[in-house]
Design a protein around this motif. Sequence first.
Motif, mmCIF file in Angstrom:
data_model
loop_
_atom_site.group_PDB
_atom_site.id
_atom_site.type_symbol
_atom_site.label_atom_id
_atom_site.label_comp_id
_atom_site.label_asym_id
_atom_site.label_seq_id
_atom_site.Cartn_x
_atom_site.Cartn_y
_atom_site.Cartn_z
ATOM 1 N N THR A 1 -8.733 -0.034 -3.807
ATOM 2 C CA THR A 1 -7.441 0.621 -3.989
ATOM 3 C C THR A 1 -7.116 1.523 -2.820
ATOM 4 O O THR A 1 -7.987 2.232 -2.312
ATOM 5 C CB THR A 1 -7.420 1.443 -5.291
ATOM 6 N N PHE A 2 -5.871 1.448 -2.387
ATOM 7 C CA PHE A 2 -5.419 2.352 -1.337
ATOM 8 C C PHE A 2 -4.757 3.584 -1.958
ATOM 9 O O PHE A 2 -4.846 4.688 -1.424
ATOM 10 C CB PHE A 2 -4.422 1.631 -0.424
ATOM 11 N N SER A 3 -4.109 3.382 -3.108
ATOM 12 C CA SER A 3 -3.334 4.470 -3.721
ATOM 13 C C SER A 3 -4.235 5.593 -4.224
ATOM 14 O O SER A 3 -3.941 6.772 -4.006
ATOM 15 C CB SER A 3 -2.451 3.927 -4.841
ATOM 16 N N THR A 4 -5.342 5.235 -4.896
ATOM 17 C CA THR A 4 -6.241 6.268 -5.411
ATOM 18 C C THR A 4 -6.902 7.022 -4.256
ATOM 19 O O THR A 4 -7.060 8.242 -4.308
ATOM 20 C CB THR A 4 -7.314 5.643 -6.330
ATOM 21 N N GLY B 1 0.529 5.976 3.948
ATOM 22 C CA GLY B 1 0.049 6.041 2.566
ATOM 23 C C GLY B 1 -0.060 7.475 2.089
ATOM 24 O O GLY B 1 0.436 7.827 1.007
ATOM 25 N N PHE B 2 -0.682 8.305 2.895
ATOM 26 C CA PHE B 2 -0.829 9.718 2.543
ATOM 27 C C PHE B 2 0.548 10.394 2.463
ATOM 28 O O PHE B 2 0.828 11.155 1.530
ATOM 29 C CB PHE B 2 -1.727 10.412 3.569
ATOM 30 N N GLY C 1 -1.349 4.383 -12.896
ATOM 31 C CA GLY C 1 -2.095 4.901 -11.751
ATOM 32 C C GLY C 1 -3.325 4.056 -11.453
ATOM 33 O O GLY C 1 -3.361 3.316 -10.466
ATOM 34 N N ARG D 1 -4.834 13.932 -1.455
ATOM 35 C CA ARG D 1 -3.792 14.899 -1.808
ATOM 36 C C ARG D 1 -4.330 15.920 -2.828
ATOM 37 O O ARG D 1 -4.073 17.123 -2.710
ATOM 38 C CB ARG D 1 -2.601 14.134 -2.391
ATOM 39 N N ILE E 1 1.960 6.371 -7.116
ATOM 40 C CA ILE E 1 0.924 7.246 -7.667
ATOM 41 C C ILE E 1 1.285 8.711 -7.404
ATOM 42 O O ILE E 1 0.979 9.584 -8.226
ATOM 43 C CB ILE E 1 -0.480 6.869 -7.128
ATOM 44 N N GLY F 1 2.599 1.575 -3.441
ATOM 45 C CA GLY F 1 1.645 2.030 -4.460
ATOM 46 C C GLY F 1 1.325 3.506 -4.315
ATOM 47 O O GLY F 1 1.155 4.220 -5.305
ATOM 48 N N CYS F 2 1.250 3.975 -3.080
ATOM 49 C CA CYS F 2 0.984 5.400 -2.827
ATOM 50 C C CYS F 2 2.172 6.247 -3.277
ATOM 51 O O CYS F 2 2.001 7.322 -3.860
ATOM 52 C CB CYS F 2 0.696 5.640 -1.345
ATOM 53 N N THR G 1 -2.157 -1.845 -4.722
ATOM 54 C CA THR G 1 -2.671 -1.530 -3.393
ATOM 55 C C THR G 1 -4.060 -2.143 -3.220
ATOM 56 O O THR G 1 -4.712 -2.494 -4.189
ATOM 57 C CB THR G 1 -2.768 -0.010 -3.186
ATOM 58 N N CYS H 1 -0.848 0.840 -9.909
ATOM 59 C CA CYS H 1 -0.859 1.220 -8.483
ATOM 60 C C CYS H 1 -2.198 0.896 -7.839
ATOM 61 O O CYS H 1 -2.266 0.529 -6.666
ATOM 62 C CB CYS H 1 -0.541 2.706 -8.313
ATOM 63 N N GLY H 2 -3.288 1.029 -8.623
ATOM 64 C CA GLY H 2 -4.624 0.727 -8.104
ATOM 65 C C GLY H 2 -4.743 -0.723 -7.667
ATOM 66 O O GLY H 2 -5.323 -1.030 -6.629
ATOM 67 N N VAL I 1 2.297 9.525 -0.765
ATOM 68 C CA VAL I 1 1.799 10.302 -1.913
ATOM 69 C C VAL I 1 2.477 11.673 -1.937
ATOM 70 O O VAL I 1 2.968 12.122 -2.985
ATOM 71 C CB VAL I 1 0.260 10.467 -1.850
ATOM 72 N N LEU I 2 2.528 12.331 -0.771
ATOM 73 C CA LEU I 2 3.163 13.656 -0.683
ATOM 74 C C LEU I 2 4.641 13.572 -1.075
ATOM 75 O O LEU I 2 5.150 14.417 -1.822
ATOM 76 C CB LEU I 2 3.047 14.208 0.739
ATOM 77 N N ALA J 1 -5.579 7.576 -1.289
ATOM 78 C CA ALA J 1 -4.610 8.523 -0.718
ATOM 79 C C ALA J 1 -4.325 9.676 -1.683
ATOM 80 O O ALA J 1 -4.190 10.830 -1.265
ATOM 81 C CB ALA J 1 -3.318 7.781 -0.367
ATOM 82 N N ASN K 1 0.827 -1.215 0.000
ATOM 83 C CA ASN K 1 0.000 0.000 0.000
ATOM 84 C C ASN K 1 0.864 1.269 0.000
ATOM 85 O O ASN K 1 0.577 2.217 -0.723
ATOM 86 C CB ASN K 1 -0.963 -0.007 1.192
ATOM 87 N N ASP L 1 5.033 12.913 -4.868
ATOM 88 C CA ASP L 1 4.665 14.154 -5.561
ATOM 89 C C ASP L 1 5.806 15.171 -5.457
ATOM 90 O O ASP L 1 6.212 15.793 -6.458
ATOM 91 C CB ASP L 1 3.390 14.682 -4.888
ATOM 92 N N ARG M 1 -13.523 -1.181 -11.357
ATOM 93 C CA ARG M 1 -13.340 0.087 -10.631
ATOM 94 C C ARG M 1 -13.292 1.260 -11.611
ATOM 95 O O ARG M 1 -13.925 2.296 -11.381
ATOM 96 C CB ARG M 1 -12.051 0.007 -9.791
#
Lengths: 124, 161
Positions: B105-108, A108-109, A68, B114, A47, A43-44, A76, A72-73, A112-113, B110, A40, A116, B45
């Motif tokens: 999905t966990f990635s989408t 996870g969050f 994505g 963002r 993405i 994958g984050c 995760t 990644c979908g 992503v940050l 999160a 997870n 990015d 999905r």
Amino acid sequence: MNWLLVLVGGALGAPLRYLTDRAVQSRHESAFPWGTLTVNVLGCLGIGLLTGAVLAGAAPSELRLLLGTGLCGALTTYSTFSYETLRLAESGAALQAAANVGVSVLAGFGAVLLGDAAASAAWG
Amino acid sequence: MPEPPPAEDPDVDLHLPAHRAELRSGRASLLGAVALGGALGAGARYGVTLLWPTPHGGFPWAVACVNTAGCALIGVFMVLHEELGSPHRLLRPFVGVGVLGGFTTFSTYAADTRTLLAAGRPLVALADLAAVPLLALAAVAVSARVTRACVARIRNAEGAR
């Protein structure tokens, strides 16, 4: 074409999750689902990198569907994450269950940050 | 009486001999089943997000509902899978790892949070971040419990006959 990109990404992401989960789970004995946490967070991170790269114009937006939505979908998962949390809670490991939720969401969050920011630094 | 803990992991549980052995016996069919399931799940999905697009800065309902529904379904599936005793060796890899793992999905989830933050919607972002885990956990807990209760009723009815 869009559908094909998502399907191919999904067909790659799910086996990659299974194999990564297996590799991580074989390296520890605890009941904590480190394998799912690993996929997870990875994958984050992926993405996040992808979104940053597309926004910076370094990657075509079709890559979002392949890497994505698809890769990644499917790499995760929410279903395994939630079921493993339920397993922990029902086996009496309430603290580990709560930690799994808190760490997964925050890591996870954060991933992503981080992805990015890394993409912006590389291509922005 | 406390309920017995769920014995099996949807992805892989190396404490179970059957899970440990599954990659050795027929690696191609196992990974093929996971890949096919993953493609179907991810495609489903994607279809939901096309039918139910999220407006800019809006709450990502489609992905939230996909994840909640996938968690409800894994609760039903895993309880029934354990009830089956000796199910087909590719059933859990196909449905549990592939279809439901690829659908959710966990990635989408999160990344949507963002995006909301970047769009200047911190409250919606926070609501998404907090509400989806709560919905998902409630869904899996309720669905597993209800399925176990249904299975027990059927067992009792069969036993009484």
